[in-house]
Design an enzyme around this catalytic site. Structure first.
Site, mmCIF file in Angstrom:
data_model
loop_
_atom_site.group_PDB
_atom_site.id
_atom_site.type_symbol
_atom_site.label_atom_id
_atom_site.label_comp_id
_atom_site.label_asym_id
_atom_site.label_seq_id
_atom_site.Cartn_x
_atom_site.Cartn_y
_atom_site.Cartn_z
ATOM 1 N N LYS A 164 0.816 -1.204 0.000
ATOM 2 C CA LYS A 164 0.000 0.000 0.000
ATOM 3 C C LYS A 164 0.853 1.258 0.000
ATOM 4 O O LYS A 164 1.852 1.336 0.720
ATOM 5 C CB LYS A 164 -0.858 0.035 1.275
ATOM 6 C CG LYS A 164 -2.315 -0.210 1.043
ATOM 7 C CD LYS A 164 -3.083 -0.033 2.331
ATOM 8 C CE LYS A 164 -4.550 -0.272 2.070
ATOM 9 N NZ LYS A 164 -5.352 -0.137 3.279
ATOM 10 N N LYS A 207 -2.004 -6.896 6.026
ATOM 11 C CA LYS A 207 -2.765 -8.134 5.826
ATOM 12 C C LYS A 207 -3.935 -7.847 4.892
ATOM 13 O O LYS A 207 -4.652 -6.868 5.067
ATOM 14 C CB LYS A 207 -3.291 -8.625 7.186
ATOM 15 C CG LYS A 207 -4.135 -9.879 7.116
ATOM 16 C CD LYS A 207 -3.266 -11.093 6.931
ATOM 17 C CE LYS A 207 -4.076 -12.327 6.567
ATOM 18 N NZ LYS A 207 -3.216 -13.359 5.941
ATOM 19 N N TYR A 208 -4.128 -8.702 3.885
ATOM 20 C CA TYR A 208 -5.258 -8.534 2.971
ATOM 21 C C TYR A 208 -6.418 -9.395 3.445
ATOM 22 O O TYR A 208 -6.265 -10.597 3.697
ATOM 23 C CB TYR A 208 -4.858 -8.934 1.544
ATOM 24 C CG TYR A 208 -5.997 -8.817 0.565
ATOM 25 C CD1 TYR A 208 -6.516 -7.568 0.236
ATOM 26 C CD2 TYR A 208 -6.576 -9.950 -0.014
ATOM 27 C CE1 TYR A 208 -7.580 -7.454 -0.654
ATOM 28 C CE2 TYR A 208 -7.636 -9.840 -0.910
ATOM 29 C CZ TYR A 208 -8.139 -8.591 -1.216
ATOM 30 O OH TYR A 208 -9.184 -8.474 -2.091
ATOM 31 N N HIS A 214 -16.589 -2.846 4.047
ATOM 32 C CA HIS A 214 -16.059 -1.526 4.394
ATOM 33 C C HIS A 214 -17.093 -0.820 5.269
ATOM 34 O O HIS A 214 -18.205 -0.539 4.839
ATOM 35 C CB HIS A 214 -15.793 -0.720 3.114
ATOM 36 C CG HIS A 214 -15.352 0.689 3.370
ATOM 37 N ND1 HIS A 214 -14.092 1.155 3.034
ATOM 38 C CD2 HIS A 214 -15.989 1.738 3.938
ATOM 39 C CE1 HIS A 214 -13.986 2.420 3.384
ATOM 40 N NE2 HIS A 214 -15.127 2.805 3.932
ATOM 41 N N LYS A 243 -16.188 3.324 -4.025
ATOM 42 C CA LYS A 243 -17.547 3.039 -3.608
ATOM 43 C C LYS A 243 -18.596 3.333 -4.684
ATOM 44 O O LYS A 243 -18.448 4.286 -5.434
ATOM 45 C CB LYS A 243 -17.852 3.884 -2.363
ATOM 46 C CG LYS A 243 -16.872 3.600 -1.229
ATOM 47 C CD LYS A 243 -16.728 4.773 -0.277
ATOM 48 C CE LYS A 243 -15.629 4.513 0.736
ATOM 49 N NZ LYS A 243 -15.232 5.728 1.485
ATOM 50 N N ASN A 297 -10.024 9.819 6.898
ATOM 51 C CA ASN A 297 -10.159 10.871 5.893
ATOM 52 C C ASN A 297 -10.531 12.186 6.584
ATOM 53 O O ASN A 297 -11.603 12.302 7.171
ATOM 54 C CB ASN A 297 -11.225 10.507 4.869
ATOM 55 C CG ASN A 297 -10.816 9.313 4.017
ATOM 56 O OD1 ASN A 297 -9.634 9.145 3.701
ATOM 57 N ND2 ASN A 297 -11.762 8.472 3.667
ATOM 58 N N ARG A 299 -11.734 15.121 5.973
ATOM 59 C CA ARG A 299 -12.498 15.965 5.047
ATOM 60 C C ARG A 299 -13.944 15.510 5.053
ATOM 61 O O ARG A 299 -14.291 14.504 5.667
ATOM 62 C CB ARG A 299 -11.944 15.795 3.640
ATOM 63 C CG ARG A 299 -11.966 14.320 3.216
ATOM 64 C CD ARG A 299 -11.710 14.148 1.738
ATOM 65 N NE ARG A 299 -11.364 12.784 1.392
ATOM 66 C CZ ARG A 299 -12.225 11.827 1.043
ATOM 67 N NH1 ARG A 299 -13.516 12.068 1.048
ATOM 68 N NH2 ARG A 299 -11.810 10.624 0.711
#
Ligand code: ADP
Ligand code: ADP
Ligand code: MG
Length: 460
Positions: A164, A207-208, A214, A243, A297, A299
């Site tokens: 990532k 880790k995936y 979500h 999304k 996030n 914002r």
């Protein structure tokens, strides 16, 4: 914390475009605040341009020359007598240098303090803050500077892992790798891609989770140290890690898990010292029922309207009030959620071509006014979808007494919607909302790619 300066905002510079510009202007108007909208030459005649008190052209269409052009935006804001700046989402909204530049030029930044923006934008740092606050975090590494370090970390974590970009966003800067050979093959390209996309090549491994949902928590703070959470949203239906449909509350969580996720969201906001609106994102493992912090996030989030519907709040109003030094208008005990809200993002994309963004001109655009339906949009007949900006045309939000009611309302409005000129996601959204997997809250983030799209292509 009573030394907070109260600086009432008189005129806001809206440094964004599209539906979020429309949305920000609406809350400014409600508060009696004037608006000056930044427009590129492509957006001079847009819906938000007509709604704003005035516009200032900040450059040619390419975002780099306009909505990402810091000196041009600051000069336009100061030149038009603004005392504050709202960055919307995307573009410069999560850029700490820009937040600081606003402050240095005497503009109130309608968002968190620059140091909060900086810590949030660095995913590896945000993970540390979460861990220190006792919030579950996915097994992962700090920043890894070479492939051997990444390989060691991944072996400890156990495959599959995600490589990532620490500065990543918008669903980009992530690669799933299944074994050491794949990791070694992918690592250096991931670093260069992150460097060119985000101006920062830092990588870490995490880790995936194969069957992930979500879930995110809306949080809100003021400059006096108060923080509240406004419940969670489920944003599991995604394509390319972005999304498509969001809802609140999240379906199918146990009361205990829901309450722990909300508390973790609040704890993170407290730990980072949030003094504006923000969203704490979590991954929920559908196989184990565990959840873990993903990112923060700093914002306003695209899907904030579903939270506004179920909590009866105006989050942009709260952002503006917090920025000028007001205290939050409500405390945690005043926050209650009623009913169920679902948002569908109508984007100019062709599901039939793997959700490829499409350009064109809207020859017809009609969404009927219906009970329980809210539409946030900049679209109209004649609107040109160019190649410069993202493909979002409208957010259609259905608010009902419960989830079934919200789904039914959404299906009616999607049936009645008429758009021609560009392909959209509307038809696919109808298909997804009507699917048993969605109805039973059984989708994971890979559902569109693995199940939804193949079945949709077969039936249409
Ligand atoms: P949300 O988390 O609010 O749902 P998205 O991930 O959909 O937001 O991103 C919102 C908008 O911001 C999209 O237009 C997306 O392309 C853009 N965006 C978000 N983060 C970045 C980033 N780091 N770089 C470029 N664009 C971004
Ligand atoms: P961005 O900044 O691009 O929004 P996020 O870290 O929020 O990046 O991840 C975006 C999406 O990618 C998530 O909503 C989820 O679908 C997927 N994702 C991210 N991390 C993981 C993970 N560790 N396991 C499974 N899916 C993940
Ligand atoms: Mg995210």
């Amino acid at each position: 914390m009573s030394d907070v300066e109260y600086r009432p905002i008189k005129r806001v510079f809206v440094a964004n475009r599209g539906e979020i510009a429309v949305r920000v202007i609406r809350s400014c108007r409600d508060l009696g605040i004037e608006t000056v909208l930044a427009v590129s030459t492509a957006d001079r005649d847009s819906v938000p341009a007509r709604l704003a008190d005035r516009t200032v052209c900040i450059g040619p269409p390419a975002a780099r020359a306009s909505y990402l052009n810091m000196p041009s935006l600051i000069a336009a804001a100061l030149g038009s007598g603004c005392d504050a700046l709202h960055p919307g989402y995307g573009f410069l909204s999560e850029n700490p240098e820009f937040a600081q530049l606003c402050v240095d030029n005497g503009l109130t930044f309608v968002g968190p303090s620059p140091h909060v923006v900086a810590e949030a934008g660095d995913k590896a740092r945000a993970r540390e803050i979460a861990r220190s606050a006792g919030i579950p975090v996915l097994t992962g590494s700090p920043i890894v500077t070479d492939v051997d370090a990444a390989s060691h970390a991944a072996a400890d974590i156990g495959y599959p892992v995600l490589i990532k970009a620490s500065a990543g966003g918008g669903g980009r800067g992530m690669s799933v790798v299944e074994n050491d050979a794949e990791l070694r093959a992918r690592f250096s390209a991931a670093g260069s891609e992150a460097q060119s996309a985000f101006g920062d090549g830092s990588l870490f491994v995490e880790k995936y989770i194969r069957r992930a949902r979500h879930i995110e928590v809306q949080v809100l703070g003021d400059r006096h140290g108060a923080v509240v959470q406004l419940g969670e949203r489920d944003c599991t239906l995604q394509r390319r890690h972005q999304k498509v449909i969001e809802e609140s509350p999240a379906p199918g969580l146990s009361a205990d898990t829901r309450s722990r996720i909300r508390s973790s969201g609040l704890a993170f906001a407290q730990a980072i010292g949030l003094d504006s609106a923000g969203t704490v994102e979590f991954i929920y493992d559908a196989d184990t029922g565990d959840y873990a912090f993903l990112e923060f996030n700093a914002r306003i989030q695209v899907e904030h309207p579903v939270t506004e519907c179920v909590t009866g709040t105006d989050l942009v109003r709260q952002q503006l009030r917090s920025a000028q030094g007001d205290r939050l208008e409500f405390g945690q005990d005043d926050v209650t959620t009623t009913g169920h809200a679902i948002e569908v993002r109508i984007t100019s994309e062709s599901p039939k071509d793997g959700f490829l963004p499409r350009t064109g001109t809207l020859t017809k655009w009609h969404i009927p006014d219906m009970d329980g339906i809210r539409v946030d949009s900049q679209a109209e007949e004649g609107y040109v979808v160019g190649p410069y900006y993202d493909s979002l045309l409208a957010k259609v939000v259905a608010y009902g007494t419960d989830r079934d009611d919200a789904i039914a309302k959404m299906l009616s409005v999607l049936d009645a919607l008429k758009v021609t000129g560009v392909p959209t996601t509307a038809e696919f959204a109808r298909f997804a909302l009507d699917h048993n997997d969605f109805r039973s809250a059984g989708v994971s983030t890979n559902w569109i790619a693995d199940t939804g799209l193949p079945e949709f292509l077969e039936t249409s």
